[in-house]
Scaffold this motif. Structure first.
Motif: not given
Lengths: 252, 252
Positions: A110-114
């Protein structure tokens, strides 16, 4: 009865800073608390209504956890849920250990799931599709956020995670490792032959996979669209991609 | 400047009762308002910041819609969004017309989907997969609820819906019509050959498809599970089922 210090401690765990400082997080609601007692998490304290405690004594007493009986009003005051008529557990966070996808294993990156709700939903989806390892960028929402735990519907007990520099992680993988990434202009997942192992990278809600991670994606994949919507929510996309991956795996 | 009566009228549309009484609903935020101006919906009034209005005049003036310029604070006060720095439109609801799936068409039937967020997500998913018709039980959330409109990310402009007695509707279909329904114990959608037309029924978040509708489901379908999660969210399940349906349709 809960002491003033206990209340203060529990309420401090609403915030990431104090969760990290104390190495503890909150699990709230009947189902999540039952699931955490059946997992390998270490539980510091159970706060429960008398009814919940009586019904679940066999489960909760296995770990010899200290128990405080509380009212529904107390549970809602100390916790984060709007309604909680059952229980809240204070649980020890786990060590942040690196994770590698094994042979015949799919791991998520997960790349930058805010959004905490998205992250919780992704844990639940990963659990449904038998994905046991999730690697999160440092900028991804905190998995111990009560909203994540709650949205995961107990799946946080069956999925492992690691937080760190995912670009660096990917740069150290061998050449033969399959790294798939979700883009809007990749190969159609309905016709793409997915391998049986490797990594699937999902990117930020607005911007997708970031420039640091993108170079390590070997295969760009896309869910075909048949209508007018511009995009799918990242949780939805994760589910559809994992479903296609599993479906292809079934056929081979 | 908005009059006190206009403010009162707009705020009344937060509630279903007044939306039905006035035959109008709210569309909020830049993207949704832009989409509704490009659709066949009739727009009663636009309330916009000066910046939004200037940037979108060509779009908004096509319908000769009355415009009120407002501040961000005003927009947030009269609307339902926590933050809205662009616009709000008051839009006429459509007539509740019956819908039939045509040949080579998939229509969705929603049996008691209660959560507005789920309904909005389902509109977006339907739009992605080219589903243009949604039949909703009377107990399904109101599609004109601002939360539904907002969660649909503009897809409400490309999908049609009808509210009514879905069991009665299904009872009047011919024998050859394919009615699929999502259950936890149906046929595996990874191996099931979906037809190219018909209906897909999705049930309530907690209880699934109800007893009135269940007898009309001809084929019970299930998303295979590979892990420990007990269920998938209804929006996620809708996406995965439609994806499998489209994928099978592609192969034939």
């Amino acid at each position: 009865m809960l002491s003033r210090n206990q209340i203060k401690y529990i309420q401090s765990l609403h915030q990431k800073k104090y969760r990290q400082q104390h190495g503890a997080f909150l699990v709230e609601g009947a189902k999540s608390v039952q699931e955490v007692f059946q997992s390998d998490f270490q539980i510091e304290m159970l706060v429960a209504t008398e009814a919940f405690y009586k019904e679940n004594t066999r489960l909760t007493d296995r770990q010899r956890t200290p128990v405080e009986i509380a009212s529904v009003a107390d549970l809602e005051r100390i916790g984060t849920l709007e309604s909680n008529n059952a229980a809240l557990a204070v649980v020890r966070t786990k060590e942040n250990l690196p994770l590698l996808a094994g042979p015949d294993e799919i791991a998520l990156i997960l790349d930058d799931i805010r959004d905490p709700g998205n992250l919780g939903t992704i844990l639940r989806i990963a659990d449904w599709y038998g994905v046991r390892k999730i690697l999160c960028s440092e900028t991804t929402a905190d998995v111990y956020n009560p909203k994540v735990i709650s949205a995961s519907k107990g799946s946080f007990t069956r999925v492992n995670w690691w937080y760190g520099d995912v670009a660096q992680f990917l740069s150290q993988l061998g050449d033969g490792v399959a790294v798939y990434g979700a883009f809007l202009n990749g190969e159609d997942v309905h016709t793409l032959p997915f391998g049986t192992s490797g990594y699937l990278v999902m990117g930020n809600e607005s911007n997708g996979i970031g420039p640091a991670v993108e170079p390590f994606v070997i295969k760009r994949v896309t869910i075909p669209s048949y209508g007018g919507a511009e995009s799918l929510n990242v949780g939805i996309a994760t589910a559809v991609l994992l479903d296609n991956w599993r479906r292809t795996g079934n056929l081979t």
